[in-house]
Scaffold this motif. Structure first.
Motif, mmCIF file in Angstrom:
data_model
loop_
_atom_site.group_PDB
_atom_site.id
_atom_site.type_symbol
_atom_site.label_atom_id
_atom_site.label_comp_id
_atom_site.label_asym_id
_atom_site.label_seq_id
_atom_site.Cartn_x
_atom_site.Cartn_y
_atom_site.Cartn_z
ATOM 1 N N THR A 24 34.987 -8.355 -26.166
ATOM 2 C CA THR A 24 33.586 -7.972 -25.971
ATOM 3 C C THR A 24 32.715 -9.210 -25.763
ATOM 4 O O THR A 24 31.865 -9.252 -24.867
ATOM 5 C CB THR A 24 33.065 -7.175 -27.182
ATOM 6 O OG1 THR A 24 33.878 -6.009 -27.372
ATOM 7 C CG2 THR A 24 31.628 -6.744 -26.965
ATOM 8 N N THR A 62 23.163 -4.974 -23.148
ATOM 9 C CA THR A 62 23.619 -3.808 -23.914
ATOM 10 C C THR A 62 24.019 -2.661 -22.994
ATOM 11 O O THR A 62 24.999 -1.952 -23.259
ATOM 12 C CB THR A 62 22.538 -3.344 -24.897
ATOM 13 O OG1 THR A 62 22.241 -4.397 -25.813
ATOM 14 C CG2 THR A 62 22.991 -2.128 -25.684
ATOM 15 N N GLU A 63 23.255 -2.504 -21.904
ATOM 16 C CA GLU A 63 23.497 -1.393 -20.987
ATOM 17 C C GLU A 63 24.971 -1.209 -20.631
ATOM 18 O O GLU A 63 25.480 -0.099 -20.621
ATOM 19 C CB GLU A 63 22.692 -1.603 -19.691
ATOM 20 C CG GLU A 63 21.231 -1.204 -19.820
ATOM 21 C CD GLU A 63 20.468 -1.517 -18.550
ATOM 22 O OE1 GLU A 63 21.124 -1.756 -17.512
ATOM 23 O OE2 GLU A 63 19.213 -1.532 -18.586
ATOM 24 N N VAL A 106 28.986 -1.240 -26.314
ATOM 25 C CA VAL A 106 28.709 -1.186 -27.749
ATOM 26 C C VAL A 106 27.202 -1.148 -27.960
ATOM 27 O O VAL A 106 26.431 -1.378 -27.026
ATOM 28 C CB VAL A 106 29.314 -2.402 -28.495
ATOM 29 C CG1 VAL A 106 30.831 -2.353 -28.511
ATOM 30 C CG2 VAL A 106 28.815 -3.685 -27.890
ATOM 31 N N SER A 107 26.800 -0.867 -29.188
ATOM 32 C CA SER A 107 25.377 -0.690 -29.492
ATOM 33 C C SER A 107 24.605 -2.008 -29.440
ATOM 34 O O SER A 107 25.198 -3.093 -29.465
ATOM 35 C CB SER A 107 25.218 -0.063 -30.874
ATOM 36 O OG SER A 107 25.694 -0.957 -31.857
ATOM 37 N N GLN A 108 23.301 -1.902 -29.362
ATOM 38 C CA GLN A 108 22.459 -3.101 -29.263
ATOM 39 C C GLN A 108 22.634 -4.039 -30.458
ATOM 40 O O GLN A 108 22.764 -5.258 -30.262
ATOM 41 C CB GLN A 108 20.988 -2.677 -29.093
ATOM 42 C CG GLN A 108 19.995 -3.823 -29.153
ATOM 43 C CD GLN A 108 19.497 -4.061 -30.558
ATOM 44 O OE1 GLN A 108 19.114 -3.135 -31.262
ATOM 45 N NE2 GLN A 108 19.490 -5.317 -30.984
ATOM 46 N N PRO A 109 22.651 -3.537 -31.705
ATOM 47 C CA PRO A 109 22.835 -4.462 -32.831
ATOM 48 C C PRO A 109 24.156 -5.227 -32.728
ATOM 49 O O PRO A 109 24.205 -6.411 -33.075
ATOM 50 C CB PRO A 109 22.828 -3.532 -34.044
ATOM 51 C CG PRO A 109 22.019 -2.365 -33.629
ATOM 52 C CD PRO A 109 22.338 -2.168 -32.175
ATOM 53 N N VAL A 110 25.177 -4.566 -32.244
ATOM 54 C CA VAL A 110 26.467 -5.239 -32.091
ATOM 55 C C VAL A 110 26.369 -6.337 -31.029
ATOM 56 O O VAL A 110 26.893 -7.444 -31.219
ATOM 57 C CB VAL A 110 27.571 -4.224 -31.731
ATOM 58 C CG1 VAL A 110 28.846 -4.935 -31.314
ATOM 59 C CG2 VAL A 110 27.843 -3.310 -32.917
ATOM 60 N N VAL A 111 25.675 -6.040 -29.943
ATOM 61 C CA VAL A 111 25.481 -7.052 -28.905
ATOM 62 C C VAL A 111 24.736 -8.256 -29.475
ATOM 63 O O VAL A 111 25.138 -9.406 -29.269
ATOM 64 C CB VAL A 111 24.717 -6.470 -27.702
ATOM 65 C CG1 VAL A 111 24.306 -7.578 -26.738
ATOM 66 C CG2 VAL A 111 25.569 -5.434 -26.981
ATOM 67 N N SER A 112 23.677 -7.984 -30.222
ATOM 68 C CA SER A 112 22.906 -9.073 -30.829
ATOM 69 C C SER A 112 23.784 -9.937 -31.722
ATOM 70 O O SER A 112 23.700 -11.162 -31.698
ATOM 71 C CB SER A 112 21.746 -8.498 -31.661
ATOM 72 O OG SER A 112 20.641 -8.213 -30.854
#
Lengths: 107, 107
Positions: free
Chosen positions: A16, A36-37, A41-47
């Motif tokens: 990822t 994120t789009e 995975v979800s936005q918090p995970v991307v962050s």
DNA sequence: TTAACGTATAGCCGAACGGGTATAAATGAG
DNA sequence: CTCATTTATACCCGTTCGGCTATACGTTAA
């Protein structure tokens, strides 16, 4: 700001994160939302992944209003290529030693 | 027998494993016992790490009596250098695009 | 054949990981 | 000022990881 070699390898060990880094290399600066789009995975995970990439020196962030723009730091890959070259040189040097030995045996 | 790119990155993400691989590159074929001596971890752990390196294609083993000799497969690093070059090319290509744009704007 | 040796496997444990949701914090828009 | 938007943080959860010890398995030596 140079991160550990271990931090670099660890950061790149997750697909990822490699995916995020690859998109930043391909498409340049991107916001968290844009990343994120298509990250799957979800936005918090991307962050969180971006934070890990940042601590490894692989990305930098730029604040613009309420958006954060991330970009790839291609130079951060240097320790990786250095390590690979080192390993190859070690390997090659043993090969050379063997050649020398065989050559001496030939005489 | 080519392992996944992910398997390769994961295998190299641990410093103990990189240490084992590095010794095999530096010093050539070694038995599990010889590797255990300076690995800083127990023999079963060394065996397990060698198994992971093997599944990633980074080492091969050769049975000789009750000893197992492991050697580095330097070629297994190719996907890593390929990936790095790919990232650099992506990055460079964006740079070239920018140069083109600026050049067109100049005219 | 039995004993010692070299390696791999099994099973355990605590820590780290990667994912999720909920929410806080900061900023921009109305 | 208030509300929506954007990102980061806090917390939880199940899985994987990396280490250990004990032990099984195969091989050599006595």
């Amino acid at each position: 700001m140079s991160a550990t070699r271990d931090e670099l390898f660890r950061a790149l060990s997750d697909s990822t994160r490699r995916g995020l880094f690859e998109r930043l290399c391909r498409e340049g600066e991107k916001t968290v939302g844009a990343l994120t789009e298509r990250a799957g995975v979800s936005q918090p995970v991307v962050s969180r992944h971006l934070g890990i990439l940042k601590r490894a020196g692989l990305v930098t962030d730029r604040q613009a209003g309420r958006k954060t723009h991330y970009s790839a730091q291609i130079g951060a890959l240097a320790p990786l290529t250095d390590w690979t070259r080192e390993m190859t040189e070690f390997w090659q040097s043993r090969f050379d030693d063997l050649e020398d030995l065989l050559q001496r045996m030939d005489q």
